[in-house]
Design a protein around this motif. Structure first.
Motif, PDB file in Angstrom:
ATOM      1  N   HIS A 125       0.824  -1.366  -0.090  1.00 43.69           N
ATOM      2  CA  HIS A 125      -0.003   0.045  -0.032  1.00 43.69           C
ATOM      3  C   HIS A 125       0.912   1.259  -0.034  1.00 43.69           C
ATOM      4  N   ALA A 126       1.900   1.217  -0.546  1.00 41.72           N
ATOM      5  CA  ALA A 126       2.735   2.394  -0.365  1.00 41.72           C
ATOM      6  C   ALA A 126       2.205   3.401  -1.202  1.00 41.72           C
ATOM      7  N   GLY A 127       1.920   4.360  -1.158  1.00 41.29           N
ATOM      8  CA  GLY A 127       1.600   5.543  -1.923  1.00 41.29           C
ATOM      9  C   GLY A 127      -0.152   5.557  -2.171  1.00 41.29           C
ATOM     10  N   SER A 128      -0.746   4.582  -1.469  1.00 34.13           N
ATOM     11  CA  SER A 128      -2.018   4.287  -1.598  1.00 34.13           C
ATOM     12  C   SER A 128      -2.796   4.093  -0.192  1.00 34.13           C
ATOM     13  N   ALA A 129      -3.855   4.046   0.137  1.00 32.89           N
ATOM     14  CA  ALA A 129      -4.731   4.128   1.275  1.00 32.89           C
ATOM     15  C   ALA A 129      -4.653   2.627   1.729  1.00 32.89           C
ATOM     16  N   ALA A 130      -4.308   2.569   3.040  1.00 33.95           N
ATOM     17  CA  ALA A 130      -4.200   1.127   3.523  1.00 33.95           C
ATOM     18  C   ALA A 130      -5.380   0.653   3.924  1.00 33.95           C
ATOM     19  N   ASP A 131      -5.342  -0.628   4.366  1.00 30.84           N
ATOM     20  CA  ASP A 131      -6.706  -1.351   4.635  1.00 30.84           C
ATOM     21  C   ASP A 131      -7.197  -1.027   5.974  1.00 30.84           C
ATOM     22  N   PRO A 132      -8.320  -0.370   6.100  1.00 33.61           N
ATOM     23  CA  PRO A 132      -8.985   0.191   7.371  1.00 33.61           C
ATOM     24  C   PRO A 132      -8.931  -0.953   8.474  1.00 33.61           C
ATOM     25  N   GLN A 133      -9.190  -2.388   8.075  1.00 33.56           N
ATOM     26  CA  GLN A 133      -9.121  -3.488   9.054  1.00 33.56           C
ATOM     27  C   GLN A 133      -7.806  -3.634   9.372  1.00 33.56           C
ATOM     28  N   ALA A 134      -6.723  -3.697   8.640  1.00 34.75           N
ATOM     29  CA  ALA A 134      -5.568  -3.856   8.982  1.00 34.75           C
ATOM     30  C   ALA A 134      -4.937  -2.784  10.011  1.00 34.75           C
ATOM     31  N   LEU A 135      -5.470  -1.452   9.668  1.00 36.54           N
ATOM     32  CA  LEU A 135      -5.150  -0.215  10.625  1.00 36.54           C
ATOM     33  C   LEU A 135      -5.553  -0.413  11.687  1.00 36.54           C
ATOM     34  N   ALA A 136      -6.880  -1.023  11.802  1.00 39.15           N
ATOM     35  CA  ALA A 136      -7.430  -1.047  13.202  1.00 39.15           C
ATOM     36  C   ALA A 136      -6.829  -2.209  14.042  1.00 39.15           C
ATOM     37  N   ASP A 137      -6.318  -3.075  13.256  1.00 34.89           N
ATOM     38  CA  ASP A 137      -5.779  -4.253  13.976  1.00 34.89           C
ATOM     39  C   ASP A 137      -4.285  -3.654  14.601  1.00 34.89           C
ATOM     40  N   LEU A 138      -3.600  -3.127  13.825  1.00 33.71           N
ATOM     41  CA  LEU A 138      -2.509  -2.591  14.487  1.00 33.71           C
ATOM     42  C   LEU A 138      -2.630  -1.724  15.588  1.00 33.71           C
ATOM     43  N   ALA A 139      -3.509  -0.689  15.289  1.00 29.73           N
ATOM     44  CA  ALA A 139      -3.863   0.096  16.439  1.00 29.73           C
ATOM     45  C   ALA A 139      -4.052  -0.706  17.923  1.00 29.73           C
ATOM     46  N   GLU A 140      -4.763  -1.635  17.634  1.00 27.55           N
ATOM     47  CA  GLU A 140      -5.496  -2.445  18.885  1.00 27.55           C
ATOM     48  C   GLU A 140      -4.327  -3.205  19.488  1.00 27.55           C
ATOM     49  N   LEU A 141      -3.507  -3.633  18.399  1.00 28.97           N
ATOM     50  CA  LEU A 141      -2.295  -4.845  19.011  1.00 28.97           C
ATOM     51  C   LEU A 141      -1.167  -3.663  19.563  1.00 28.97           C
ATOM     52  N   SER A 142      -0.905  -2.611  19.037  1.00 30.31           N
ATOM     53  CA  SER A 142       0.164  -1.875  19.391  1.00 30.31           C
ATOM     54  C   SER A 142      -0.204  -1.268  20.782  1.00 30.31           C
ATOM     55  N   GLY A 143      -1.636  -0.961  21.064  1.00 25.71           N
ATOM     56  CA  GLY A 143      -2.013  -0.443  22.388  1.00 25.71           C
ATOM     57  C   GLY A 143      -2.148  -1.479  23.416  1.00 25.71           C
ATOM     58  N   THR A 144      -2.320  -2.921  23.056  1.00 28.84           N
ATOM     59  CA  THR A 144      -2.381  -4.058  24.208  1.00 28.84           C
ATOM     60  C   THR A 144      -0.874  -4.124  24.329  1.00 28.84           C
ATOM     61  N   LEU A 145      -0.127  -4.301  23.623  1.00 30.62           N
ATOM     62  CA  LEU A 145       1.271  -4.467  23.604  1.00 30.62           C
ATOM     63  C   LEU A 145       1.953  -3.537  24.538  1.00 30.62           C
ATOM     64  N   ALA A 146       1.600  -2.200  24.411  1.00 27.27           N
ATOM     65  CA  ALA A 146       2.307  -1.243  24.894  1.00 27.27           C
ATOM     66  C   ALA A 146       1.605  -1.386  26.494  1.00 27.27           C
ATOM     67  N   ASN A 147       0.306  -1.442  26.736  1.00 23.82           N
ATOM     68  CA  ASN A 147      -0.158  -1.662  28.082  1.00 23.82           C
ATOM     69  C   ASN A 147       0.405  -2.880  28.817  1.00 23.82           C
ATOM     70  N   TRP A 148       0.698  -3.835  27.919  1.00 23.10           N
ATOM     71  CA  TRP A 148       1.370  -5.160  28.575  1.00 23.10           C
ATOM     72  C   TRP A 148       2.922  -4.835  29.290  1.00 23.10           C
ATOM     73  N   SER A 149       3.649  -3.968  28.312  1.00 21.62           N
ATOM     74  CA  SER A 149       5.094  -3.901  28.404  1.00 21.62           C
ATOM     75  C   SER A 149       5.516  -2.794  29.069  1.00 21.62           C
ATOM     76  N   GLY A 150       4.472  -1.651  29.483  1.00 17.14           N
ATOM     77  CA  GLY A 150       4.767  -0.595  30.174  1.00 17.14           C
ATOM     78  C   GLY A 150       5.417   0.432  29.602  1.00 17.14           C
ATOM     79  N   THR A 151       5.062   0.351  28.132  1.00 14.67           N
ATOM     80  CA  THR A 151       5.424   1.575  27.424  1.00 14.67           C
ATOM     81  C   THR A 151       4.498   2.709  26.958  1.00 14.67           C
ATOM     82  N   THR A 152       4.218   2.732  25.663  1.00 16.48           N
ATOM     83  CA  THR A 152       3.385   3.583  24.907  1.00 16.48           C
ATOM     84  C   THR A 152       2.827   3.299  23.754  1.00 16.48           C
ATOM     85  N   HIS A 153       1.617   3.225  23.390  1.00 14.81           N
ATOM     86  CA  HIS A 153       1.283   3.189  21.999  1.00 14.81           C
ATOM     87  C   HIS A 153       2.086   3.484  21.015  1.00 14.81           C
TER      88      HIS A 153
END
Length: 271
Positions: free
Chosen positions: A174-202
């Protein structure tokens, strides 16, 4: 999606209705019935997992030990550890009195003095931490994360690898084009969950793992025997992340990466 307590109640409702349809006093009205149903459900889930060759015993064992006796669960000897094991610091043992970080073991070093040490990779930290093994204990597992694109993520290790894999696909396709909204939502949720677990930030988790994904993509283009996501994640992060990421984004707008050639297929040509 209902919250996890509501989901557990609904699961027990269904289990009770299927197993004991004529029960007049159920788990919602009786603590004794609730305890019995939970024991039966966990037992049957383990039997189901064994029947389908699913590995859950180690997960249950780690969960129980971490929750019931975290401070006396012996992990001080090198043979108690595995590379990429999920660990956290014991209370009061954080380096320089820092936050309560959780992460993954990258390297183990035995010492003749008995003060065995290891390197702990923390998602969202630019540099790994050095720790004595006696200062660590098994980390509390992250909650299960149901994703839209890759199924259920069961562990922090899997969350990290999934973020890297999704980021690679987005950079590649998706370089240069819109990314899949579902993949973006998964990235956001996984990054937030991993940050909460690790003690860092999203934000730091997302930036660091995106940088690892960018490296993985170019390594794969240059060498088909690319290292795994875990190996790439174990690479120390650069100190100048902000400048590096800005350069990555500018380069992505100018050059669309080429997919590695698959056996029997010519490489795709991009305009």
């Amino acid at each position: 999606m209902p919250d996890r307590i509501d989901a557990a109640l609904l699961a027990l409702d269904a289990y009770q209705q299927h197993l004991l349809p004529g029960l007049t006093t159920g788990h919602r009205e009786s603590r004794a019935e609730a305890g019995g149903l939970i024991h039966g459900l966990v037992h049957d889930l383990l039997r189901y997992a064994e029947h389908n060759d699913l590995d859950t015993v180690d997960f249950i064992d780690q969960l129980v030990r971490a929750r019931t006796d975290p401070d006396t669960y012996a992990m001080a000897l090198p043979d108690r550890f595995l590379l990429n094991a999920e660990v956290e610091f014991r209370p009061g043992r954080q380096p320089n009195g820092g936050p309560d970080y959780r992460g993954f073991i990258d390297e183990l070093k035995a010492s003749p003095t008995g003060q065995n040490t290891c390197t702990v990779r923390v998602p969202g930290l630019a540099e790994p931490l050095q720790a004595r093994t006696s200062d660590l204990r098994p980390a509390v597992p992250i909650p299960l994360v149901p994703t839209r694109t890759t199924g259920i993520v069961h562990s922090a290790t899997e969350a990290e690898a999934t973020i890297i894999a999704l980021s690679i696909e987005m950079l590649r396709d998706h370089a240069g084009s819109a990314a899949d909204p579902q993949a973006l939502a998964d990235l956001a949720e996984l990054s937030g969950t991993l940050a909460n677990w690790s003690g860092t930030t999203h934000a730091t988790v997302a930036r660091h793992l995106r940088r690892i994904a960018w490296k993985a993509l170019h390594t794969a283009n240059d060498d088909p025997r690319a290292p795994s996501s875990a190996e790439l994640a174990a690479t120390a992060f650069p100190d100048d992340l902000a400048d590096t990421l800005r350069a990555d984004e500018e380069h992505a707008r100018q050059v669309r990466p080429t997919r590695p050639t698959e056996p029997g297929r010519p490489a795709r040509q991009h305009p």
